[in-house]
Motif scaffolding. Structure first.
Motif, PDB file in Angstrom:
ATOM      1  N   GLY A  52      67.892  46.498  29.348  1.00 17.64           N
ATOM      2  CA  GLY A  52      67.629  46.790  30.753  1.00 17.64           C
ATOM      3  C   GLY A  52      66.482  45.979  31.308  1.00 17.64           C
ATOM      4  O   GLY A  52      66.533  45.534  32.445  1.00 17.64           O
ATOM      5  N   GLY A  53      65.436  45.786  30.508  1.00 18.93           N
ATOM      6  CA  GLY A  53      64.294  44.996  30.963  1.00 18.93           C
ATOM      7  C   GLY A  53      64.674  43.556  31.204  1.00 18.93           C
ATOM      8  O   GLY A  53      64.284  42.965  32.207  1.00 18.93           O
ATOM      9  N   LEU A  54      65.462  43.016  30.299  1.00 25.34           N
ATOM     10  CA  LEU A  54      65.920  41.639  30.461  1.00 25.34           C
ATOM     11  C   LEU A  54      66.823  41.513  31.678  1.00 25.34           C
ATOM     12  O   LEU A  54      66.707  40.563  32.450  1.00 25.34           O
ATOM     13  CB  LEU A  54      66.660  41.178  29.206  1.00 25.34           C
ATOM     14  CG  LEU A  54      67.231  39.757  29.251  1.00 25.34           C
ATOM     15  CD1 LEU A  54      66.117  38.736  29.479  1.00 25.34           C
ATOM     16  CD2 LEU A  54      67.986  39.462  27.969  1.00 25.34           C
ATOM     17  N   GLN A  55      67.688  42.484  31.876  1.00 28.53           N
ATOM     18  CA  GLN A  55      68.581  42.463  33.039  1.00 28.53           C
ATOM     19  C   GLN A  55      67.790  42.507  34.340  1.00 28.53           C
ATOM     20  O   GLN A  55      68.117  41.806  35.297  1.00 28.53           O
ATOM     21  CB  GLN A  55      69.591  43.621  32.980  1.00 28.53           C
ATOM     22  CG  GLN A  55      70.605  43.485  31.868  1.00 28.53           C
ATOM     23  CD  GLN A  55      71.402  42.183  31.947  1.00 28.53           C
ATOM     24  OE1 GLN A  55      71.819  41.765  33.008  1.00 28.53           O
ATOM     25  NE2 GLN A  55      71.572  41.541  30.801  1.00 28.53           N
ATOM     26  N   ARG A  56      66.722  43.312  34.363  1.00 25.80           N
ATOM     27  CA  ARG A  56      65.872  43.378  35.563  1.00 25.80           C
ATOM     28  C   ARG A  56      65.174  42.049  35.794  1.00 25.80           C
ATOM     29  O   ARG A  56      65.069  41.592  36.927  1.00 25.80           O
ATOM     30  CB  ARG A  56      64.857  44.512  35.438  1.00 25.80           C
ATOM     31  CG  ARG A  56      65.451  45.883  35.730  1.00 25.80           C
ATOM     32  CD  ARG A  56      64.382  46.956  35.832  1.00 25.80           C
ATOM     33  NE  ARG A  56      63.587  47.108  34.615  1.00 25.80           N
ATOM     34  CZ  ARG A  56      63.962  47.821  33.563  1.00 25.80           C
ATOM     35  NH1 ARG A  56      65.105  48.459  33.563  1.00 25.80           N
ATOM     36  NH2 ARG A  56      63.189  47.918  32.502  1.00 25.80           N
ATOM     37  N   LEU A  57      64.669  41.438  34.712  1.00 25.12           N
ATOM     38  CA  LEU A  57      64.020  40.132  34.850  1.00 25.12           C
ATOM     39  C   LEU A  57      64.986  39.088  35.386  1.00 25.12           C
ATOM     40  O   LEU A  57      64.647  38.307  36.278  1.00 25.12           O
ATOM     41  CB  LEU A  57      63.449  39.671  33.505  1.00 25.12           C
ATOM     42  CG  LEU A  57      62.182  40.338  33.031  1.00 25.12           C
ATOM     43  CD1 LEU A  57      61.829  39.862  31.615  1.00 25.12           C
ATOM     44  CD2 LEU A  57      61.041  40.061  33.976  1.00 25.12           C
ATOM     45  N   LEU A  58      66.199  39.075  34.841  1.00 25.66           N
ATOM     46  CA  LEU A  58      67.191  38.089  35.289  1.00 25.66           C
ATOM     47  C   LEU A  58      67.626  38.337  36.722  1.00 25.66           C
ATOM     48  O   LEU A  58      67.801  37.389  37.500  1.00 25.66           O
ATOM     49  CB  LEU A  58      68.394  38.083  34.350  1.00 25.66           C
ATOM     50  CG  LEU A  58      68.116  37.534  32.946  1.00 25.66           C
ATOM     51  CD1 LEU A  58      69.344  37.688  32.060  1.00 25.66           C
ATOM     52  CD2 LEU A  58      67.667  36.083  33.014  1.00 25.66           C
ATOM     53  N   ALA A  59      67.785  39.598  37.089  1.00 21.35           N
ATOM     54  CA  ALA A  59      68.149  39.921  38.469  1.00 21.35           C
ATOM     55  C   ALA A  59      67.033  39.483  39.418  1.00 21.35           C
ATOM     56  O   ALA A  59      67.299  38.922  40.491  1.00 21.35           O
ATOM     57  CB  ALA A  59      68.431  41.415  38.614  1.00 21.35           C
ATOM     58  N   GLY A  60      65.787  39.716  39.012  1.00 20.24           N
ATOM     59  CA  GLY A  60      64.650  39.281  39.828  1.00 20.24           C
ATOM     60  C   GLY A  60      64.589  37.773  39.952  1.00 20.24           C
ATOM     61  O   GLY A  60      64.303  37.239  41.022  1.00 20.24           O
ATOM     62  N   LEU A  61      64.872  37.086  38.856  1.00 22.69           N
ATOM     63  CA  LEU A  61      64.875  35.626  38.878  1.00 22.69           C
ATOM     64  C   LEU A  61      65.966  35.102  39.810  1.00 22.69           C
ATOM     65  O   LEU A  61      65.726  34.198  40.611  1.00 22.69           O
ATOM     66  CB  LEU A  61      65.068  35.066  37.469  1.00 22.69           C
ATOM     67  CG  LEU A  61      65.166  33.543  37.359  1.00 22.69           C
ATOM     68  CD1 LEU A  61      63.899  32.871  37.879  1.00 22.69           C
ATOM     69  CD2 LEU A  61      65.433  33.151  35.909  1.00 22.69           C
ATOM     70  N   ARG A  62      67.171  35.690  39.715  1.00 25.53           N
ATOM     71  CA  ARG A  62      68.263  35.267  40.601  1.00 25.53           C
ATOM     72  C   ARG A  62      67.884  35.457  42.067  1.00 25.53           C
ATOM     73  O   ARG A  62      68.115  34.588  42.907  1.00 25.53           O
ATOM     74  CB  ARG A  62      69.546  36.033  40.281  1.00 25.53           C
ATOM     75  CG  ARG A  62      70.303  35.472  39.096  1.00 25.53           C
ATOM     76  CD  ARG A  62      71.694  36.077  38.974  1.00 25.53           C
ATOM     77  NE  ARG A  62      71.677  37.507  38.693  1.00 25.53           N
ATOM     78  CZ  ARG A  62      71.588  38.021  37.479  1.00 25.53           C
ATOM     79  NH1 ARG A  62      71.527  37.238  36.420  1.00 25.53           N
ATOM     80  NH2 ARG A  62      71.582  39.322  37.300  1.00 25.53           N
ATOM     81  N   GLU A  63      67.292  36.608  42.375  1.00 31.83           N
ATOM     82  CA  GLU A  63      66.884  36.880  43.758  1.00 31.83           C
ATOM     83  C   GLU A  63      65.777  35.920  44.190  1.00 31.83           C
ATOM     84  O   GLU A  63      65.782  35.422  45.311  1.00 31.83           O
ATOM     85  CB  GLU A  63      66.433  38.340  43.899  1.00 31.83           C
ATOM     86  CG  GLU A  63      65.971  38.712  45.283  1.00 31.83           C
ATOM     87  CD  GLU A  63      67.045  38.651  46.360  1.00 31.83           C
ATOM     88  OE1 GLU A  63      66.704  38.888  47.534  1.00 31.83           O
ATOM     89  OE2 GLU A  63      68.229  38.376  46.065  1.00 31.83           O
ATOM     90  N   ALA A  64      64.835  35.661  43.302  1.00 31.66           N
ATOM     91  CA  ALA A  64      63.750  34.726  43.632  1.00 31.66           C
ATOM     92  C   ALA A  64      64.308  33.334  43.924  1.00 31.66           C
ATOM     93  O   ALA A  64      63.880  32.678  44.882  1.00 31.66           O
ATOM     94  CB  ALA A  64      62.737  34.671  42.483  1.00 31.66           C
ATOM     95  N   LEU A  65      65.266  32.895  43.134  1.00 35.30           N
ATOM     96  CA  LEU A  65      65.849  31.570  43.361  1.00 35.30           C
ATOM     97  C   LEU A  65      66.652  31.529  44.647  1.00 35.30           C
ATOM     98  O   LEU A  65      66.642  30.521  45.368  1.00 35.30           O
ATOM     99  CB  LEU A  65      66.699  31.155  42.161  1.00 35.30           C
ATOM    100  CG  LEU A  65      65.916  30.901  40.873  1.00 35.30           C
ATOM    101  CD1 LEU A  65      66.863  30.642  39.711  1.00 35.30           C
ATOM    102  CD2 LEU A  65      64.925  29.757  41.047  1.00 35.30           C
ATOM    103  N   ARG A  66      67.330  32.631  44.971  1.00 35.50           N
ATOM    104  CA  ARG A  66      68.061  32.689  46.237  1.00 35.50           C
ATOM    105  C   ARG A  66      67.094  32.594  47.418  1.00 35.50           C
ATOM    106  O   ARG A  66      67.312  31.833  48.370  1.00 35.50           O
ATOM    107  CB  ARG A  66      68.868  33.990  46.332  1.00 35.50           C
ATOM    108  CG  ARG A  66      69.732  34.073  47.601  1.00 35.50           C
ATOM    109  CD  ARG A  66      70.303  35.455  47.823  1.00 35.50           C
ATOM    110  NE  ARG A  66      69.291  36.444  48.184  1.00 35.50           N
ATOM    111  CZ  ARG A  66      68.722  36.531  49.398  1.00 35.50           C
ATOM    112  NH1 ARG A  66      69.036  35.691  50.353  1.00 35.50           N
ATOM    113  NH2 ARG A  66      67.833  37.470  49.640  1.00 35.50           N
ATOM    114  N   LEU A  67      65.995  33.341  47.341  1.00 35.21           N
ATOM    115  CA  LEU A  67      65.001  33.316  48.405  1.00 35.21           C
ATOM    116  C   LEU A  67      64.301  31.961  48.491  1.00 35.21           C
ATOM    117  O   LEU A  67      63.981  31.495  49.587  1.00 35.21           O
ATOM    118  CB  LEU A  67      63.984  34.445  48.196  1.00 35.21           C
ATOM    119  CG  LEU A  67      64.522  35.849  48.433  1.00 35.21           C
ATOM    120  CD1 LEU A  67      63.599  36.889  47.817  1.00 35.21           C
ATOM    121  CD2 LEU A  67      64.734  36.093  49.915  1.00 35.21           C
TER     122      LEU A  67
END
Length: 158
Positions: A52-67
């Motif tokens: 779950g922690g890794l999934q949250r990190l990856l989701a945050g990274l994807r959102e950061a790259l989109r932004l």
């Protein structure tokens, strides 16, 4: 009631929140902030083995790259304040700090173009604390110093 695409939202960046507003720019994070955001030393690594922690990190990274991409588009269009909002929102989304030096450098460039060299320099210095070997950040620092009338210091960076 709007049609959804006629008028832009109050923020130029679709992911910007109140902390991403230009007037309320978040402070540039420190190395300790990045470590704590990534869960370093927090004792919660491997909680349950669910990833779950890794999934949250990856989701945050994807959102950061989109932004970041959205910010880059605004920057290219000359909408520097909107770009700053997007880069700030991307920094908040990147909970692991994986692209933080890049985001700080981009926000610094937008700050510089928006006529705020002091804020730009603050972002460059924060980025350099995380990525001291970046030649691009040195050039950005020199540009900030030139804009602030600090020619000798800028020359040392070049």
């Amino acid at each position: 009631a709007g049609t959804g695409g006629d008028a832009p939202p109050s923020s130029a960046c679709s992911g910007a929140t109140s902390h991403g507003a230009v007037g309320a720019q978040p402070a540039a994070p420190t190395e300790e902030d990045v470590g704590s955001r990534a869960g370093v030393g927090s004792g919660n690594g491997g909680s349950g083995g669910s990833g779950g922690g890794l999934q949250r990190l990856l989701a945050g990274l994807r959102e950061a790259l989109r932004l970041k991409t959205e910010g880059n588009q605004l920057y290219a269009a000359g909408e520097y304040d909107g770009a700053i909002e997007c880069y700030s929102a991307a920094m908040a989304a990147d909970t692991g700090g994986m692209v933080l030096p890049l985001l700080l450098g981009n926000r610094a460039q937008a700050q510089l173009r928006a006529g705020r060299p002091v804020r730009a320099l603050q972002d460059v210095e924060a980025a350099r604390r995380l990525d001291a070997g970046s030649a691009k950040l040195l050039l950005r620092r020199a540009a900030c110093r030139m804009a602030m009338g600090q020619g000798e210091e800028a020359e040392a960076d070049y």
